[in-house]
Design an enzyme around this catalytic site. Structure first.
Site, PDB file in Angstrom:
ATOM      1  N   LYS A   1      10.114  -5.310  -3.443  1.00 59.82           N
ATOM      2  CA  LYS A   1       8.758  -4.975  -3.004  1.00 59.82           C
ATOM      3  C   LYS A   1       7.727  -5.554  -3.975  1.00 59.82           C
ATOM      4  O   LYS A   1       8.071  -5.906  -5.117  1.00 59.82           O
ATOM      5  CB  LYS A   1       8.607  -3.453  -2.881  1.00 59.82           C
TER       6      LYS A   1
ATOM      7  N   ARG B   1       6.939  13.003  -0.398  1.00 59.38           N
ATOM      8  CA  ARG B   1       6.250  11.738  -0.191  1.00 59.38           C
ATOM      9  C   ARG B   1       6.709  11.179   1.144  1.00 59.38           C
ATOM     10  O   ARG B   1       6.048  11.369   2.159  1.00 59.38           O
ATOM     11  CB  ARG B   1       6.579  10.801  -1.375  1.00 59.38           C
TER      12      ARG B   1
ATOM     13  N   TYR C   1     -17.956  -9.363 -24.013  1.00 59.94           N
ATOM     14  CA  TYR C   1     -18.876  -8.451 -23.333  1.00 59.94           C
ATOM     15  C   TYR C   1     -19.139  -7.206 -24.173  1.00 59.94           C
ATOM     16  O   TYR C   1     -18.226  -6.643 -24.776  1.00 59.94           O
ATOM     17  CB  TYR C   1     -18.291  -8.011 -21.989  1.00 59.94           C
TER      18      TYR C   1
ATOM     19  N   MET D   1     -12.941 -11.244 -16.830  1.00 62.27           N
ATOM     20  CA  MET D   1     -12.238 -11.465 -15.569  1.00 62.27           C
ATOM     21  C   MET D   1     -11.213 -12.602 -15.688  1.00 62.27           C
ATOM     22  O   MET D   1     -10.082 -12.486 -15.218  1.00 62.27           O
ATOM     23  CB  MET D   1     -13.231 -11.788 -14.451  1.00 62.27           C
TER      24      MET D   1
HETATM   25  C1  LIG Z   1      10.769   1.230  -5.725  1.00 60.84           C
HETATM   26  C2  LIG Z   1      11.937   1.962  -5.191  1.00 60.84           C
HETATM   27  C3  LIG Z   1      13.219   1.736  -5.705  1.00 60.84           C
HETATM   28  C4  LIG Z   1      13.443   0.878  -6.936  1.00 60.84           C
HETATM   29  O1  LIG Z   1      13.096   1.673  -8.060  1.00 60.84           O
HETATM   30  P1  LIG Z   1      13.219   1.094  -9.555  1.00 60.84           P
HETATM   31  O2  LIG Z   1      12.840   2.256 -10.402  1.00 60.84           O
HETATM   32  O3  LIG Z   1      12.264  -0.040  -9.657  1.00 60.84           O
HETATM   33  O4  LIG Z   1      14.622   0.662  -9.743  1.00 60.84           O
HETATM   34  C5  LIG Z   1      14.287   2.344  -5.096  1.00 60.84           C
HETATM   35  N1  LIG Z   1      14.106   3.177  -4.038  1.00 60.84           N
HETATM   36  C6  LIG Z   1      12.888   3.449  -3.526  1.00 60.84           C
HETATM   37  C7  LIG Z   1      12.761   4.382  -2.375  1.00 60.84           C
HETATM   38  C8  LIG Z   1      11.758   2.865  -4.098  1.00 60.84           C
HETATM   39  O5  LIG Z   1      10.548   3.143  -3.602  1.00 60.84           O
END
Ligand SMILES: *Cc1c(COP(=O)(O)O)cnc(C)c1O
Length: 363
Positions: free
Chosen positions: A38, A136, A258, A306
């Protein structure tokens, strides 16, 4: 256009990435180890990471969104590819058309996928997330109970895995870890049998009780320490560098950057380099972070702009315009830079902006 000069680059060591995946696989004898890609493979870039893991034998991939899945799909042919973020309204036909497995997060999403299966006239695969302590995503205990009473809710769905996510796996002695493991086992036991997926990166280091039919590491693949407070067992994957654009000689008392938050305490040489918060270097590291040149520290002084940052290189006469300063590398990993930024290694890596040139060192 890769020969166009760029002032910030992220070098991704695909050999180290694959070595990390193999070492995690060796820790998980009960089932395969997926790759979580992801957020553009935690900033490393799916274009490099996807094919490297696929070539190494990884056959299970997770992303967060459907867009991410469509980008990854052609890079990992034949592999399971699943979207952790759940099934959006109207997304079911897209999942089906592109062989992207949904991770169903509620009974409403289960119903939508069941309807999709009915409309195509054959069974469709899905992963079902169970909430064991995060509030969640995932079926809550009440939904699990309804599913147990009426397994017909799964008609037309082949459950590839039941999945749950650990909330505190990086804290090895947190009592939430065994509590979630036990809640997950109890929830699955009452449902139609299917394989299970439990551990993220840190979960793989909690011991055999957290092993399952599919582990889902992300962070550890990319060199983030899955065992904070203990030596990092993973190899470094990311090197983030920025090129010095100019050098200024300034008298004592001269303000830099800045809001004039830093003044030279002595006659100083200031290097201005081409990386800033729009590249993902958090503004909160202003006055706190250090870059490295030939292993020697160059303190970041003044505000992060930036597109630019300034470094006190008075004691590093070898630095000239065109020199490269290292912000993530051998001297300082993503977890170290995260301390200066007031965040974690995950946010440091996933913040690295698209305009930072990605270079892949082949596996
Ligand atoms: C992001 C995520 C993972 C991976 O987690 P890490 O801590 O990066 O290994 C696994 N399962 C779910 C549901 C996640 O959202």
């Amino acid at each position: 256009m890769t020969d166009v000069p760029a002032s910030a680059e992220l070098e991704v060591d695909l050999g180290a990435l694959v070595a990390n995946w193999r070492s995690l696989a060796a820790r998980h004898p009960t089932g395969p180890v997926a790759g979580v890609l992801k957020a553009n493979a935690y900033g490393m870039g799916v274009a490099g990471v996807g094919p490297a893991l696929h070539a190494a034998g990884c056959r299970h991939f997770f992303v967060a969104t459907l867009d991410e899945a469509l980008a990854l799909r052609p890079l990992v042919p034949g592999a399971m590819l699943a979207v952790l973020g759940g099934l959006l309204p109207d997304a079911a036909p897209v999942h089906h058309a592109h062989d992207v497995t949904p991770v169903l997060a509620s009974l409403g999403e289960v119903a939508a996928w069941r309807a999709m299966a009915a409309s195509v006239g054959h069974k469709l695969p899905a992963i079902i997330q169970l909430d064991t302590g995060m509030a969640r995503l995932g079926l809550d205990p009440g939904e699990v109970a309804r599913l147990r009473q009426d397994p017909g809710l799964l008609d037309g769905i082949t459950v590839r895995y039941y999945l749950t996510h650990l909330v505190s796996a990086e804290i090895a002695d947190d009592p939430l870890n065994p509590a979630q493991r036990d809640r997950f086992a109890a929830a699955c036991a009452g449902l139609p049998p299917a394989p299970r997926s439990l551990a993220n990166s840190s979960g793989l280091f909690l011991g055999p009780g957290w092993h399952s039919d599919l582990a889902r590491p992300g962070a550890a693949l990319y060199g983030i320490n899955p065992t904070p407070g203990r030596p990092n067992p993973m190899r470094r994957v990311a090197t983030l560098r920025t090129q010095v654009l100019t050098i200024r000689e300034i008298p004592a008392g001269t303000p830099v950057g800045y809001n004039a938050t830093w003044h030279a305490g002595r006659p100083s040489r200031i290097a201005t380099a081409g990386i800033g918060y729009a590249d993902g270097l958090h503004r909160s590291v202003s006055g706190r972070a250090t870059a490295f040149f030939d292993g020697r520290p160059a303190p970041l002084v003044g505000r992060v702009s930036m597109d630019l940052t300034t470094y006190d290189v008075t004691d590093l006469p070898g630095i000239v315009p065109g020199s490269w300063l290292t912000l993530i590398g051998a001297e300082q990993g993503p977890d170290d830079l995260a301390i200066a930024a007031g965040t974690n290694g995950y946010e440091v890596l996933t913040s690295i902006a698209p305009r930072v040139r990605r270079l892949y060192r082949p596996a």
